[in-house]
Design an enzyme around this catalytic site. Structure first.
Site, PDB file in Angstrom:
ATOM      1  N   ARG A  67       0.876  -1.170   0.000  1.00 15.21           N
ATOM      2  CA  ARG A  67       0.000   0.000   0.000  1.00 15.21           C
ATOM      3  C   ARG A  67       0.917   1.225   0.000  1.00 15.21           C
ATOM      4  NH1 ARG A  67       2.471   1.657   3.670  1.00 15.21           N
ATOM      5  NH2 ARG A  67       0.954   3.275   3.952  1.00 15.21           N
ATOM      6  N   GLY A  68       0.299   2.409  -0.024  1.00 12.75           N
ATOM      7  CA  GLY A  68       1.101   3.620  -0.187  1.00 12.75           C
ATOM      8  C   GLY A  68       1.186   3.925  -1.671  1.00 12.75           C
ATOM      9  N   ALA A  69       0.920   5.180  -2.019  1.00 11.45           N
ATOM     10  CA  ALA A  69       0.735   5.521  -3.434  1.00 11.45           C
ATOM     11  C   ALA A  69       1.899   5.078  -4.347  1.00 11.45           C
ATOM     12  CB  ALA A  69       0.462   7.015  -3.557  1.00 11.45           C
TER      13      ALA A  69
ATOM     14  N   ARG B 144      -7.581  -0.135  -6.498  1.00  9.03           N
ATOM     15  CA  ARG B 144      -7.776   0.931  -5.493  1.00  9.03           C
ATOM     16  C   ARG B 144      -7.961   2.254  -6.245  1.00  9.03           C
ATOM     17  NH1 ARG B 144      -4.144   1.148  -0.305  1.00  9.03           N
ATOM     18  NH2 ARG B 144      -6.021   2.239   0.410  1.00  9.03           N
TER      19      ARG B 144
ATOM     20  N   GLN C 216      -2.012   2.195  10.176  1.00 14.30           N
ATOM     21  CA  GLN C 216      -0.716   2.176   9.477  1.00 14.30           C
ATOM     22  C   GLN C 216       0.374   2.898  10.262  1.00 14.30           C
ATOM     23  OE1 GLN C 216      -3.659   2.834   8.023  1.00 14.30           O
ATOM     24  NE2 GLN C 216      -3.677   2.391   5.845  1.00 14.30           N
TER      25      GLN C 216
ATOM     26  N   ASP D 139      -1.842  10.769  -1.574  1.00 11.38           N
ATOM     27  CA  ASP D 139      -2.196   9.776  -2.599  1.00 11.38           C
ATOM     28  C   ASP D 139      -2.542  10.432  -3.927  1.00 11.38           C
ATOM     29  OD1 ASP D 139      -2.692   8.329   0.058  1.00 11.38           O
ATOM     30  OD2 ASP D 139      -2.676   6.764  -1.465  1.00 11.38           O
TER      31      ASP D 139
ATOM     32  N   ASN E 188      -5.080  12.603   1.213  1.00 14.46           N
ATOM     33  CA  ASN E 188      -4.256  11.646   1.960  1.00 14.46           C
ATOM     34  C   ASN E 188      -5.152  10.881   2.930  1.00 14.46           C
ATOM     35  OD1 ASN E 188      -1.580  10.579   2.550  1.00 14.46           O
ATOM     36  ND2 ASN E 188      -1.733  11.608   4.526  1.00 14.46           N
ATOM     37  N   LYS E 189      -4.562   9.985   3.667  1.00 12.54           N
ATOM     38  CA  LYS E 189      -5.307   9.113   4.588  1.00 12.54           C
ATOM     39  C   LYS E 189      -6.277   9.908   5.460  1.00 12.54           C
ATOM     40  CE  LYS E 189      -5.135   5.573   4.657  1.00 12.54           C
ATOM     41  NZ  LYS E 189      -6.088   4.690   3.936  1.00 12.54           N
TER      42      LYS E 189
HETATM   43  O1  MRU Z   1      -4.394   3.236   2.467  1.00  4.24           O
HETATM   44  P1  MRU Z   1      -2.905   3.404   2.343  1.00  4.24           P
HETATM   45  O2  MRU Z   1      -2.143   2.757   3.448  1.00  4.24           O
HETATM   46  O3  MRU Z   1      -2.424   3.005   0.975  1.00  4.24           O
HETATM   47  O4  MRU Z   1      -2.691   4.968   2.481  1.00  4.24           O
HETATM   48  C1  MRU Z   1      -1.388   5.482   2.410  1.00  4.24           C
HETATM   49  C2  MRU Z   1      -1.328   6.928   2.616  1.00  4.24           C
HETATM   50  O5  MRU Z   1      -2.320   7.599   2.854  1.00  4.24           O
HETATM   51  C3  MRU Z   1       0.014   7.576   2.435  1.00  4.24           C
HETATM   52  O6  MRU Z   1       0.127   8.696   3.255  1.00  4.24           O
HETATM   53  C4  MRU Z   1       0.161   8.008   0.977  1.00  4.24           C
HETATM   54  O7  MRU Z   1      -0.056   6.925   0.119  1.00  4.24           O
HETATM   55  C5  MRU Z   1       1.471   8.592   0.711  1.00  4.24           C
HETATM   56  S1  MRU Z   1       2.699   7.330   0.580  1.00  4.24           S
HETATM   57  C6  MRU Z   1       4.224   7.968   0.281  1.00  4.24           C
END
Ligand code: MRU
Length: 366
Positions: free
Chosen positions: A53-55, A90, A203, A244, A254-255
């Protein structure tokens, strides 16, 4: 970055030359387990079920998903099928469509017989570029940390609040929000990180706390609701979060919970920075609230919580009544006006359309 002292990236091609290694992030921090993706469907599942996960890492995994698809069948039809399947995993992180578009562009004009080699070459480049970008974000962010450190009494750490995991686990290496932190630590600047637990999937608690711990970065886990209180008491010098999807006008998705931190930061005069690779900018999106699709995830992420008991056995337990209605928006949008600056691979950029277009003239017209 290091795990028990051993350097790792978050994604790699295994010694067989084709299968793809990843870290199963759903098992952290209790177990460090790597696994192999053998098919495009494996890659799609790894993204959808959040083993990765993470963009930026979602984008890199999608790129290797295309490689695995090409191994099985390098036809135009299978390329289109792989694109659609991976795209559907996603919805919010724009790096996913960026990587898929990039792979399709590199493969479309290549003879079918050359597509496997071309795909693996391009996926490796995407990963290496991501690492270089994160390093560059780290160097630019380091300047900001250094400037704050200069105003602190000798030996006192710069207190940085972060949300979710925008660390090396969310990218191929270094991370975005964490890259300046790792570089400051390496440069001998005392830093301390407030780690938001980041409900519902935690996370922050499970990933950010783990990776900072692996690198000996002083940090403290806090509840999601604590940030504003800490800011009121002068305990936060800066916030750095990831994103993201960032719109052309500088709105940042973002999250879930990031927006509330930005509001609290503004109310308390705490600088609120967003670290991002240019691959996270959606040049077609303007108003983030209107234009960015927000992923809706299972209510079980809210009604249940997972962890390990004192013997290390994994447990999932319910924390709400079984019939409680649940809504689980995974992301929120922080408007550009609340963002002090965007830490990009090309330096610190103001969160507005003019500044972004000036920093990325080669990308903003595309
Ligand atoms: O749902 P996730 O864990 O994929 O969400 C991740 C985030 O919100 C991160 O902050 C974002 O992807 C930036 S990653 C460098």
């Amino acid at each position: 970055m290091r795990v028990d002292g051993k350097p790792y990236r978050t994604i790699w091609v295994e010694d067989d030359g084709w299968s793809v290694g990843i870290i199963d992030q759903t098992l952290l921090p209790h177990d460090f387990v790597t696994c192999r993706l053998l098919s495009m469907e494996d890659a799609a599942r790894a993204i959808a079920d959040m083993l990765v996960r993470g963009a930026p890492l979602i984008g890199a995994t999608a790129a290797y998903g295309v490689c695995l698809a090409m191994r099985e069948d390098a036809s135009d039809e299978n390329l289109a099928y792989a694109y659609d399947t991976l795209f559907a995993t996603r919805p919010t992180a724009v790096n996913l469509s960026w990587a898929l578009d990039d792979m399709r562009k590199h493969l479309s004009d290549v003879p079918v017989g050359d597509r496997v080699a071309t795909a693996y070459k391009r996926a490796a480049e995407i990963c290496n570029e991501d690492v270089a970008i994160s390093e560059s974000i780290g160097r630019h962010g380091l300047d900001l940390v250094q400037a704050l450190a200069a105003h602190k009494p000798a030996g006192e750490p710069v207190n940085i609040l972060t949300h979710c995991n925008a660390g090396w686990l969310a990218t191929v290496d270094w991370g975005t929000a964490t890259a300046p932190i790792y570089m400051a630590h390496e440069a001998g600047i005392p830093v301390h990180v407030w780690v938001d637990e980041t409900r519902p999937r935690n996370q922050g608690a499970s990933l950010t706390a783990w990776e900072l711990g692996q690198h000996g970065i002083p940090h403290t886990l806090i509840t999601d609701n604590a940030g504003g209180h800490l800011m009121q008491h002068g305990l936060v010098d800066m916030c750095i979060v990831g994103t993201d999807r960032t719109t052309a006008q500088g709105d940042v998705c973002n999250k879930i919970g990031t927006y509330l931190k930005a509001l609290a930061a503004q109310d308390n005069g705490v600088p609120f920075y967003v670290a991002l690779p240019s691959t996270t900018i959606d040049w077609q999106a303007g108003n983030g609230v209107a234009d960015i699709p927000i992923e809706q995830r299972s209510g079980e992420e809210v009604s249940h919580i997972s962890g390990a008991d004192e013997h290390g056995a994994r447990k999932v337990i319910r924390i709400s009544p079984s019939d409680t209605p649940i809504r689980n928006d995974a992301f929120d949008v922080t408007p550009a006006r609340l963002v002090t600056g965007l830490i990009t691979e090309r330096g610190l950029v103001d969160a507005n359309r003019t500044a972004l277009a000036a920093a990325f003239p080669d990308l903003s017209d595309s």
